[in-house]
Each structure stands twice: as structure tokens, then as C-alpha cells.
Design a protein around this motif. Sequence first.
Motif, mmCIF file in Angstrom:
data_model
loop_
_atom_site.group_PDB
_atom_site.id
_atom_site.type_symbol
_atom_site.label_atom_id
_atom_site.label_comp_id
_atom_site.label_asym_id
_atom_site.label_seq_id
_atom_site.Cartn_x
_atom_site.Cartn_y
_atom_site.Cartn_z
ATOM 1 N N ILE A 3 -7.670 24.575 -11.046
ATOM 2 C CA ILE A 3 -7.482 23.124 -10.942
ATOM 3 C C ILE A 3 -7.090 22.714 -9.519
ATOM 4 C CG2 ILE A 3 -5.044 23.144 -11.649
ATOM 5 C CD1 ILE A 3 -7.481 20.493 -12.861
ATOM 6 N N LEU A 4 -6.344 23.596 -8.823
ATOM 7 C CA LEU A 4 -5.902 23.254 -7.471
ATOM 8 C C LEU A 4 -7.098 23.139 -6.535
ATOM 9 C CD1 LEU A 4 -2.814 25.634 -7.191
ATOM 10 C CD2 LEU A 4 -2.868 23.265 -7.969
ATOM 11 N N GLN A 6 -10.103 22.515 -7.480
ATOM 12 C CA GLN A 6 -10.850 21.338 -7.914
ATOM 13 C C GLN A 6 -10.302 20.092 -7.229
ATOM 14 O OE1 GLN A 6 -10.818 22.268 -12.113
ATOM 15 N NE2 GLN A 6 -12.579 20.934 -12.415
ATOM 16 N N VAL A 7 -8.976 19.966 -7.247
ATOM 17 C CA VAL A 7 -8.340 18.813 -6.599
ATOM 18 C C VAL A 7 -8.691 18.809 -5.119
ATOM 19 C CG1 VAL A 7 -6.127 17.811 -5.920
ATOM 20 C CG2 VAL A 7 -6.459 18.624 -8.255
ATOM 21 N N VAL B 115 -8.430 11.915 -8.200
ATOM 22 C CA VAL B 115 -9.688 12.665 -8.227
ATOM 23 C C VAL B 115 -9.937 13.356 -9.567
ATOM 24 C CG1 VAL B 115 -9.808 13.057 -5.737
ATOM 25 C CG2 VAL B 115 -8.581 14.678 -7.193
ATOM 26 N N LEU B 116 -8.951 13.292 -10.455
ATOM 27 C CA LEU B 116 -9.134 13.953 -11.749
ATOM 28 C C LEU B 116 -9.442 12.909 -12.817
ATOM 29 C CD1 LEU B 116 -6.213 16.559 -11.688
ATOM 30 C CD2 LEU B 116 -8.590 16.853 -10.979
ATOM 31 N N PHE B 124 -3.389 18.638 -16.532
ATOM 32 C CA PHE B 124 -2.888 19.131 -15.248
ATOM 33 C C PHE B 124 -1.545 19.861 -15.345
ATOM 34 C CE2 PHE B 124 -0.872 18.653 -11.066
ATOM 35 C CZ PHE B 124 -1.861 19.190 -10.250
ATOM 36 N N LEU B 127 -2.053 23.255 -16.606
ATOM 37 C CA LEU B 127 -2.891 24.135 -15.778
ATOM 38 C C LEU B 127 -2.179 24.665 -14.547
ATOM 39 C CD1 LEU B 127 -6.350 22.341 -15.937
ATOM 40 C CD2 LEU B 127 -5.615 24.416 -17.118
ATOM 41 N N ARG B 135 -8.224 27.647 -21.672
ATOM 42 C CA ARG B 135 -8.575 26.270 -21.347
ATOM 43 C C ARG B 135 -9.272 25.553 -22.508
ATOM 44 N NH1 ARG B 135 -10.231 24.431 -15.190
ATOM 45 N NH2 ARG B 135 -9.875 22.232 -15.549
#
Lengths: 422, 242
Positions: A3-4, A6-7, B115-116, B124, B127, B135
Amino acid sequence: MNILFQVAIRNVFRNRRRSLFTLSAIAVGLAVVLVITGVSNAFYRFSIENAVNVKIGALQIHKTGYLSNVSSNPLEFNFEYSEALLTKIENVTGVKAAGGRIIFRGLVSNGRNQALFFGSAVDVAREKLVCPRWLGSLTDGSRPLEPNDIGQVMVGQELARSLNVAPNGQLTEASDSDPNRVPGEFLNLSGASPQGRQNAVDVQVKGLTRSLLPLEEKRSVTLPLSVAQSLLGLEGKVTEIAVAIDDLDRLAVVQQNLQKVLGPEFEVSSWSEVQPFLRDVLFRQKIMISIVSVILFILVLFVIANTMTMAVFERTREIGTMLSVGIKRRQIQTIFFAESVFVGVVGAFAGTLLGIFIVVVLSFVGIPFGSEGYSEGMLYPFVEIVFTLSAFTVAVFCAALAGIFPARRASNMNPVDALRAS
Amino acid sequence: MTSMESTEQREIRQDRKNIIEIRDLKKIYHLGKTTVEALRGVDLSVAEGEFTVVLGPSGSGKTTLLNIIGCLDRATSGRYLLDGVDVSNRDFNDLAEVRNYKIGFIFQNFNLIPVLNVIENIEFPCLVREKHEDRAKLRERVRSVCAEVGLERFIHHKPDELSGGQRQRVAIARALITQPRLVLADEPTANLDSKTSDQILELMLNLNREHATTFLFATHDPRVMELARRTVRIKDGTVVPD
Ligand SMILES: Nc1ncnc2c1ncn2[C@@H]1O[C@H](COP(=O)(O)OP(=O)(O)OP(=O)(O)O)[C@@H](O)[C@H]1O
Ligand SMILES: [Mg+2]
């Protein structure tokens, strides 16, 4: 994907304009480094080949002691110029050709004026093989020395101008300033034997040589070996033998083998040892290019650091948010660090492609170099693969380095202050 | 400690564990040479499953208090036990874990990651854990939380494609996904119109009722008071007796 990351990547795309700007800074910086290095490589190769093919020869053989006494009395270090010696030299693997020379100084006169000259007396038939472009370029109306020429010489065009001589006594661009002064075609060379006995000889000007070095145009006289031998009382002798080799990359090996074959009586030197001046100029040029490259990389580093710092400030609240849901400081660092590395890799990739493209185009087109009229004065840039890869790596490394500080800054924020930011 | 509460509520408080235990909490800000006493000795206990409204005018210290309770900030002095544990001497990363596992935040200005999309914003907090669950399984939970807060149709939207009320629902879902011991809401309805405010408040009350999630809700809107079961009034950094 994590996820990091992705951000990180989405933020790179979110701020398209700024990312593009950073990316082009890296790309342009890297491309410039590749291009100037390519041109510098071409200049380096050109200079060496010029030196090796026009004047010096890849290797030179002298009697031991010659180089350290070259400024006092080089003629004393003459030696027998025999077929046996030449055969011995030419039998060493890697040697293409060898030819004897006498390098000396003397006075040249047209009957009224006198000037100092540097004479290169060469074994014309062999010199053509040792230095394929041995005379450099000639002026219009000049003809090169031929193996059977006796009593004919080539003169640097500046020297010819000052002594008012020209091939066949023709008016040339060099002498037409005063139509009353019809140029002559004969000169008188004088020199001294190793023992100091003065002698002189009349010669005919057959051609004028040009050079990239003004001093050479002003001083150089190229003459058949036999003329110098009788002028200097060195019949059957030479002071150096120039050697051409098949492959310049194997210079050191051939040099060693030659030295072994010839023994301690002779010293075998490479072009760079004979012309330390040229070597130093080239070395200095390489240093300059390196400094410029380093400065470019530092500039790129600052651009990236700056944009990343801006990104950190803009996203302060977002950082506060992430801290509030319990993200670790290291993870924030990862996000911002990944962003600059990502931009760095893409930028470096683009820069490498751009740089290689420009270098390849230039290597086909060629860059004219030197003064007018030198058809051989073309540079064909090239870069080595190893250098390209290292430059790429350095660019990415710069991006990473530039990302460290802003990433730290982001991760060290106080959550409450970050959340209060507007 | 004063509050308006029913007898029934008081009983609950007595046999339930306290999630928050605060005694004489002080917070002093230094601004150059002057100092601001944002909290001047607050006492507060909140029991498991309570829905508590902290009511006070602007500048009274609500945000300061919630930030300390949420382990985003440290008190200058006083005692604070979260879930029976003193967290005042933990280092930053420990506090990050506490926030991640025990606390959910809901802010006035939603604070979503631009951005998510909705799903990603909600998942988040899970994660970023060192060892997060599978997931796909997480997605299941996210979807059910989305359904609960009424976001099923928007799961792939980015925050800037949502209305204020929808964004706050995302924030609520994000606060709930970790199944925290405590949800802190700092004026969550201040940026919403009154109708949406009521819906959001209703949603939180329902969640509190159904999952017994503990809520601490800061506001300066006295209307909220009517809906809450317990109100703590705060003024000038101290809790006001009724
Ligand atoms: N970082 C800070 N530095 C200095 N003073 C601060 C800081 N944060 C808050 N304060 C002060 O502390 C006091 C309490 O602020 P706080 O934000 O907790 O009030 P609040 O009740 O949340 O107000 P509001 O309803 O406007 O959000 C205020 O006087 C404020 O000026
Ligand atoms: Mg506040």
C-alpha cells in the motif's frame, strides 16, 4: 503491491506537472553528461589518433638517455639505422611498421631573413607507413615529399609566409598581400653536427604544411632523412625510430615486448611519454568533464530535493492523517523515498535514452572541429556501455540521496501539528 | 466528574471497565514567551461501550483533550490510563501501534488520503500493520463495513468524488475497520449541513448501540447533546460541573 508504494506512485502521477519537471531535470542532466562525455571521448580519440598518425607514431625508440637530454644535445644519442635493426623491430608481434628519423633544430634563411626551425628528417617511404597522415594537411598547390625526393622540403605555412617562399615560387594566399614581393622557392638550412661542426644545405620548397598548433606552422620543416644526415654529419644514423602498431589498445604490451627485444641500450616510449603535454591536456580535459558532470548531478540532486520538500509540505495534513491511523515513521519515509527513487529511475531511463540518441546521431553526422580546411577534423562522439550504466546508476543514486532529507522531514513531523496544517 | 446520565447508564458504568481514566490532566502550550493553558486539570472517566459527548465552546480545549486521549499528543502533567494502561512514557512507534490497534479517529475535515479510493482508505490502517491479514479476507470485512455505513455504491470512488457526508462515512468506516477500543470524533459534523449531520450522528449512535463501540464525541453544537446519553461540558480547559 504494498500500500505504501501504491500511495507513492499514485502521488507521482497525481502531481503530473511537478513530476514531469523533476523527471526532465534528471533526464536532461543525465543526457548532457552523456553527450559531453561522448564528445570528450571523441576529442580524446581524435587527439591521440592525430598525434599517433600525423606526427609522433604510437611508439618511439631512442637510444637510452635521449629523452632526458632532449633539450640539451639530442643528436649525441644517434645510432646506426640498419636493416637488421628494422627487421628486429618489425618482427615483434603487433608492430605494423617502423621508420627512422632525425629530430633537430637549425636555422633557415631565404638569403635575407633567418629563422629558427624544428626539423623532422624522415625516411619518407617508411614514414608513410608509420604515420599514415604524416604531413597533416597541405595548402593548395603543395605536393607531399616522395621517397625519391632529394633536396626538397615541406615547410610550415607560417614559416613560409615569413620567409616569403612558396612551392614553385607561386603566389599564394599567404603571400599575395604584397604583389611586389614575388615569393622564392629555395631556402638555406643550416645545422650543427653533434660535435658542433656547422654546415648548410640549399633546399627547394615542395609544399606547405598546416597544423592545428600555431607554433608548428611557424617552425616546422620536414625533409628527407638523407638531407639531414649529410647536413648534420650523421650519415647512416638516426636519432629515433617511430613505430606504428596494429592495435592501439595493445600499446603497453607491444611496448614491453619491443623493449625486451631491444635491450637496455634503447628506450621504448609511448606517445604519451613522448608528448606529456598532450597527455596532460587530455587528462585535464577529462577532469574538467568529470567536474562538470558532478556539478550537473548535484544540480539535479537539488532539483529533486526541492520538489520533494515541496511535496512534503503540501501533504502535511495527509501525513498527519496517516500518523493518526498509526503508521510508523519508517513507513512515511518509505513513501516519500519511494517517490523520489521512482521519479529518479524513470528520469534516468529517459535521460539515458535521450543521451544515447543524441550521441548516436552525432556519431553519424560528426562534429566539425578545428580550423577551416581540415577535412579530417571531425569528431565522432561515442560513449562506453559501462560509463552509460554507471551514469544511470549515479543519477538514480542522486534521486535516492535527494529523497532522504525530505522523507526524514516528513517522518519527523509532529502528528498534532501535521493535522492542524491547512 | 459531572454529567447528565440516566440511572441505567450509571449502572452500566459501574460494572464495566473504564477505557479512559484521566486525573488532573494539564496541557500547557508555549508560544514564545507567553504560555497557553489549554487544559487546566481535567478529570474524566469513560467506560466501555459509552457514547460520550464532550461539549464546549471554541477554544475550550476539546481538540487538545482528544489528541492526548488519542495518543497523538502528550499531556504536560497528570495521569492518563488507556484501557488500564499508562501510555504516557511510550515511544513514538509504540504509540503508533496503540493508535492503530486501539483507537479510531474521525476528524472535522474528514482527512482521507486523496490518492486512495474508498476501499483503500478504509483498509489502510490494517494494511500498514507489520503483519496484516490476508487482503482478500480484509476486503470482505471492508465491504461489510461499507455496507454498514452506507457506502456500497461508492467503494471505487476517490475522496474528491464524494460529498462531505459520504467522506465522513468513509472516515467512520476507516475508524471502525480495526475494531478499536475507542473511537474519537472531533467535531465530525462541523463541516456538514444539519440534515447530513443528523444522519452521521445517527449512524454513530447506531454503531455504538450495535457493537458497543466506545465513542468520545467532541462538539460545540448543543443540538448533539439531546441525542447523546452522556455529556461532559468543558470550558476554559476544565470540566464544568452541572
Ligand atoms: N499547538 C498549539 N499551540 C499553542 N496553543 C494552542 C495549540 N493548540 C491549541 N492551542 C490553544 O489551546 C486552546 C484550546 O485549543 P483547542 O484546539 O483544544 O480548542 P477546541 O475546543 O478544540 O476549539 P474548537 O472548537 O475551535 O476546535 C486554545 O486557546 C488554543 O489557542
Ligand atoms: Mg477543536
